[in-house]
Each structure stands twice: as C-alpha cells, then as structure tokens.
Design an enzyme around this catalytic site. Sequence first.
Site, PDB file in Angstrom:
ATOM      1  N   HIS A 263      36.245  30.538  25.032  1.00 14.05           N
ATOM      2  CA  HIS A 263      35.626  31.262  26.154  1.00 14.05           C
ATOM      3  C   HIS A 263      34.190  30.796  26.301  1.00 14.05           C
ATOM      4  O   HIS A 263      33.484  30.620  25.316  1.00 14.05           O
ATOM      5  CB  HIS A 263      35.666  32.775  25.944  1.00 14.05           C
TER       6      HIS A 263
ATOM      7  N   ASP B 228      37.660  45.823  31.216  1.00 15.78           N
ATOM      8  CA  ASP B 228      36.843  44.662  31.592  1.00 15.78           C
ATOM      9  C   ASP B 228      37.144  44.234  33.024  1.00 15.78           C
ATOM     10  O   ASP B 228      36.244  43.799  33.750  1.00 15.78           O
ATOM     11  CB  ASP B 228      37.050  43.496  30.620  1.00 15.78           C
TER      12      ASP B 228
ATOM     13  N   ARG C  13      29.859  44.653  37.563  1.00 17.66           N
ATOM     14  CA  ARG C  13      28.629  43.992  37.092  1.00 17.66           C
ATOM     15  C   ARG C  13      28.251  42.852  38.022  1.00 17.66           C
ATOM     16  O   ARG C  13      27.075  42.618  38.301  1.00 17.66           O
ATOM     17  CB  ARG C  13      28.823  43.471  35.656  1.00 17.66           C
TER      18      ARG C  13
ATOM     19  N   SER D  49      32.411  42.383  27.021  1.00 15.83           N
ATOM     20  CA  SER D  49      33.288  41.859  28.070  1.00 15.83           C
ATOM     21  C   SER D  49      34.140  40.705  27.523  1.00 15.83           C
ATOM     22  O   SER D  49      35.366  40.695  27.649  1.00 15.83           O
ATOM     23  CB  SER D  49      32.428  41.382  29.241  1.00 15.83           C
TER      24      SER D  49
ATOM     25  N   LYS E 125      38.421  40.965  26.009  1.00 18.27           N
ATOM     26  CA  LYS E 125      39.514  40.155  26.570  1.00 18.27           C
ATOM     27  C   LYS E 125      40.148  39.288  25.504  1.00 18.27           C
ATOM     28  O   LYS E 125      41.357  39.184  25.374  1.00 18.27           O
ATOM     29  CB  LYS E 125      38.976  39.177  27.628  1.00 18.27           C
TER      30      LYS E 125
HETATM   31  N1  URA Z   1      32.085  35.880  30.634  1.00 17.65           N
HETATM   32  C1  URA Z   1      32.704  37.110  30.538  1.00 17.65           C
HETATM   33  O1  URA Z   1      33.919  37.174  30.407  1.00 17.65           O
HETATM   34  N2  URA Z   1      31.951  38.191  30.568  1.00 17.65           N
HETATM   35  C2  URA Z   1      30.613  38.169  30.682  1.00 17.65           C
HETATM   36  O2  URA Z   1      30.005  39.213  30.691  1.00 17.65           O
HETATM   37  C3  URA Z   1      29.973  36.915  30.811  1.00 17.65           C
HETATM   38  C4  URA Z   1      30.736  35.776  30.779  1.00 17.65           C
END
Ligand code: URA
Length: 444
Positions: A91, A170, A177, A192, A196
């Site tokens: 990620h 999320d 956000r 966040s 996930k």
């Molecule tokens: N990627 C995400 O999934 N969440 C964030 O808050 C920032 C980047």
Amino acid sequence: MLGCRSSNHMRAVDLIRKKRDSGEHSREEINFLITGYTRGDIPDYQMSAWLMATWIRGLSGAEIAALTEAMLQSGEVITFPELPGKKVDKHSTGGVGDKTSLVLAPIVAAGGLHVPMISGRGLGHTGGTLDKLESIPGFNTGLSLGEFRRVLRECGMALIGQTAEIAPADKKIYALRDATSTVENIGLICASIMSKKLAEGIDALVLDVKTGSGAFMQKEEDSVRLAELMVETARRMGKKAVALITDMDQPLGRFAGHSHEVIESIEVLKGRGAADLRDLSIELSAWMLFLGDRTKSVDEGCALGAKLIASGEALEKFQQGIALQGGDARVIDDYSLLPQARNRKEIKSQADGYLSATNCMEFGVALATLGGGREKKEDPIDPGVGLEFHKRIGDRVTSGETLVTVFYNSEAKLAEAVQRIENSFIFSNQPVPGKKLVRRLVGA
Ligand code: URA
C-alpha cells in the site's frame, strides 16, 4: 440539536467538543464514533467536524490503535484457507503519478504469490488505484466477497475497493476526508490504511510511504514516523511488514491522469515505459516476493521481477486479471479503447537553467481542476484528462522547451490548471543532482 445519542448517553456532539478541546478519547468513545458512523446513526456533518477537530488536535498512540481496530472490526476480516502459499500486499500513502500497484500486482501474482488488494479512490491531490482501473471499460472494482475470492483463486490477484462487507468504516470516512481537507494526519492515515490491509487476510505487507512536495507527509521525519507506526501496527497483528520511504518531490513516471497511468503501467509491463516507475515497481515487488517467502533475498526478488516482465508473464497476468474483473482486456494492445481527452496544450519553459525542485502537489491539484479529481464526494472523474511531464529534477532546460503537455476536455478550468503548473517549477543556475528514489527502509 442533540446529535446522536446511544443507550449509555454517549453523544457525538460531546465527543466532537472533547477532541476540539484537545481531550483524549477512550476506546469506548472511538468505538461509539466508528460504529455509529458506519451504521448511519452519526451523520456526515458530525463526522466531518470530528475529523477536522482530530486533524487539528491529533491522536495519541492509544487513540490511533483504538481507531485502527474499530475501523478494522467495522467489517469482516477475511481469511483464505483454500489458497496455498502466502498472501502479500503493498500500500502506498499516495502521490502524483503513483501507479505502482498496477505494475506490481501482476508481477507478484505471476511470481506465484496471491495479492488480495483493497485499494482506495483519489484522495486529496493524489490519484486512486480504483479510479485508474475504472478507466478500463467494464472493469469492476466493486466485486462481492465471493467474486473477490474467485478472481484471486483463478489468477492470483484481485483489486477491489472497501465494501459494505470489508472495511466499511474506511469506505465512508475516506470519501469524507477527501472532501473535507482532513487527509494529512498521521493517525487518520495509519487507521485508514491499516484497517483495509489488516482485513485482507494477508501474511505480509509492503508499505510505500511517500515523502516530499507531492506527499501527504512532506517532511521526511513525518514520513518515517508514519512508516514506523504502520509497521508496528502490522507486526502487532502478526503480519510481516516493511516500509520504503520513497521520493515524491516530483511525479512518479512520465504521466498523471487515469487512462494515461493505465497506459504507462502497461508500457512498463511490456518492458518499456519510465525508468523510475519500472525501478520502484520492481523494488516493491521484490520486497513482496521476499516477505512472501518466494525468494531468499530482495535482490533475488528484483531479478525475478525483471524476468517476469521480460518473459511477458506479468503482462499476461494483468490481461487475465482485467478480463476476470469484467474489463475489456483488449486495452493491452489497443490504447484507443481507453477514454482520451479531446485537446492538448504544451506548457513551455520561460527560463533557462537546471530543474531543481517542483511543487508536486500543485500538479495533482491542477489535474483535479481539469476533472481528474473530486471536489465533492459525488463528483464523477474525467479519466481522459492528464499531464505528461517532460523534465525531471536535475535536467538542463532551455527557454521554450516543453515542460508539460496538458490533455484536457474543457476550456473552463484550463487557465487555472496551466497557472498552477507554470508556478510549480523551480530552476537553478547551478547543476542539481537527480533525486534518489528510495530514501530509506523502515523495519527491514
Ligand atoms: N491511503 C489510504 O488508504 N488512506 C489514507 O488516509 C492515505 C492514503
């Protein structure tokens, strides 16, 4: 206005005030906010106010841990007992032109590991993997859990968004956000991302934490703090994890914009494309292959990643993945099937010198202004608009040379976008060294 009331008389309005006044929430208070918002009992306006109070006041370590767990537990935590071998994912914290997921998921799946990837949409000035994939006609990022499992089993990779079943908190908070300028906060980003990723049933996670003028964390020490927090969170939950702190002082690759980034990713999978995008995608793949016990070292992972590109296996895997998710896999050979902007404009340099820095975030904002990002949650994305960057930091530039080609559909916002781009290049009279792509490793 009473706000949301629970049976034990906890109220969202009181928790907003508490955070506004720099208070620290208990685990129960955070659970109340997250479950209430996910269920729809707490409205968007109260969650927005709490997010802004949190952005300004910050979260303690205990609050971040409680928030991450509450968001993770808002949905199912998947496991894949039916799949052999390790499940790994990557990620990124997000940047401009950051499209490595589209390159590395097929590489790692072609290498024999499973990549169950839950990604996001555009956030702030950054583009989102889901929006990029959806520029491929028919591509479905909203697979049900059953379909997600089937695609993963059949081709080793599946890319979806948060759903009503997986990380639903999320899903809602992320969109809020994006539209309320409450993104760049270490605790909110950690919760966040990790809510996930921990829901995905993975064994190992590679984190690409961006730093520089196009990142949410612009200072390297903040990026390192975020990386340490996420690695520690992953390990606490029994996952292997490592973070690479990577450069976002300029866009990654040559293009930003949804269709353009899909094309650029396919080009890298064909053994062509931008060197920085290829190098970073291979490096991140190598860490995934190593943490997934597919290779004995990261170097061996790099060699395997390069080999899977050269042999065409990674490209074939991407083609298979597109088809299995309902997309038109002919895009691999025919880029005209992807949405394209009608017009183009070249932005020329007014100066002679060496490109020494860019205000990279402004490129993302300019792209959003042209329709490549959202101002409100409901806004559609224009996948055809884009930016092509012709110069990199360290390059010698002469007056009149093209810096950026803008691909656009509407004249209405062009002037604003052009001005943002023109103001984002900084030149020096002295030669400037190029940027190092990977600045540091955290948790290696
Ligand atoms: N990627 C995400 O999934 N969440 C964030 O808050 C920032 C980047």
